[in-house]
Design an enzyme around this catalytic site. Sequence first.
Site, short mmCIF file in Angstrom:
data_model
loop_
_atom_site.label_atom_id
_atom_site.label_comp_id
_atom_site.label_asym_id
_atom_site.label_seq_id
_atom_site.Cartn_x
_atom_site.Cartn_y
_atom_site.Cartn_z
N ASP A 163 0.81 -1.23 0.00
CA ASP A 163 0.00 0.00 0.00
C ASP A 163 0.84 1.28 0.00
OD1 ASP A 163 1.10 -0.16 2.49
OD2 ASP A 163 -0.79 -0.13 3.61
N CYS A 166 4.95 -0.23 2.63
CA CYS A 166 5.48 -1.57 2.88
C CYS A 166 6.83 -1.55 3.61
CB CYS A 166 5.56 -2.38 1.59
SG CYS A 166 6.60 -1.64 0.31
N HIS A 288 8.68 -3.99 -3.94
CA HIS A 288 7.91 -4.21 -2.71
C HIS A 288 8.83 -4.76 -1.64
CE1 HIS A 288 4.52 -5.20 -0.16
NE2 HIS A 288 4.96 -6.45 -0.05
#
Length: 304
Positions: A163, A166, A288
């Site tokens: 989101d 992370c 990510h």
Amino acid sequence: MEEDILGSPEELLAKQHRREKKDLQATIQSMKNTVPKNDKKRRKHLTEDICRLEAELNLKQEEEISQLKATQVVEEAVKVEEVVNGVESLGLDGDQEKADEKLPRPTKAQKRRDKKAAQEKERESRIAEAEVDNLLGARHQEGLKLAQKLSERQLQIKEIASDGHCLYRAIEDQLARRALPGLTMSLKGLRSCTAEHMRGHTDDFIPFLTHPNTGDMYSAEDFEKYCNEVDHTAAWGGQLELRALTEVLKLPIEVIQADALDIKIGEEYDSPPITLVYMRHAYGLGEHYNSVERLKEPATEEDS
């Protein structure tokens, strides 16, 4: 119909997957029975082998589910196209009035619903195709490599929400696992401390920030805007923020990657490092960060 007797494609695939998982558990149990519990070296290798087998099976089954969805979307699109072609052929025969009598004239609301349904079908098709490509390509390979690297250290990935927060959520998770006085910090607290540290050490950070379109160095005003985004938005964090965080927390941070050497920041601090996993191809969204946790030995029917 044969499908009614045997079950839908989804049910048949689910049944196959359950059977494969059951067979794997039987294989795992057999592997466990061959290794004495007091042989720590062989038990370690056994755990690594089990994790690898489970990861391979999970990825294979995910790929088969995505392929089935993609096939169903394509088949549905073919059926729609056949209907459309049939309607067009009625008009081309020169008997348009009879065709109009046979086919009810759609209302404006129905046209809107049909258009929305077609757009949704197209979107689902693109998603399914992208997911299949992803599983067969970079994401698949990255997942296998990370699982292998982590299992060698008795670790596994702890999934973190993708989101924009992370990096901070992963560090928040790592700090919570240590449960040391004064080290537990919230997502908001981590962002605030990072921004404040960067503001207080401008000369250490601003030389590494340039405008992506022009290559120009950041001005003081640009840097303050950057720090405000770190503090108050879901701006993605990277290596600069990691450097700031290691100095704020007085803890080393290591970042495990699939296709590159692990990054270690803050080695001047004599403490066990915070460990993160960096993924380049996660969820089809790009870069990510995830946290890690101790490797869990797979449960078996004998253990339950």
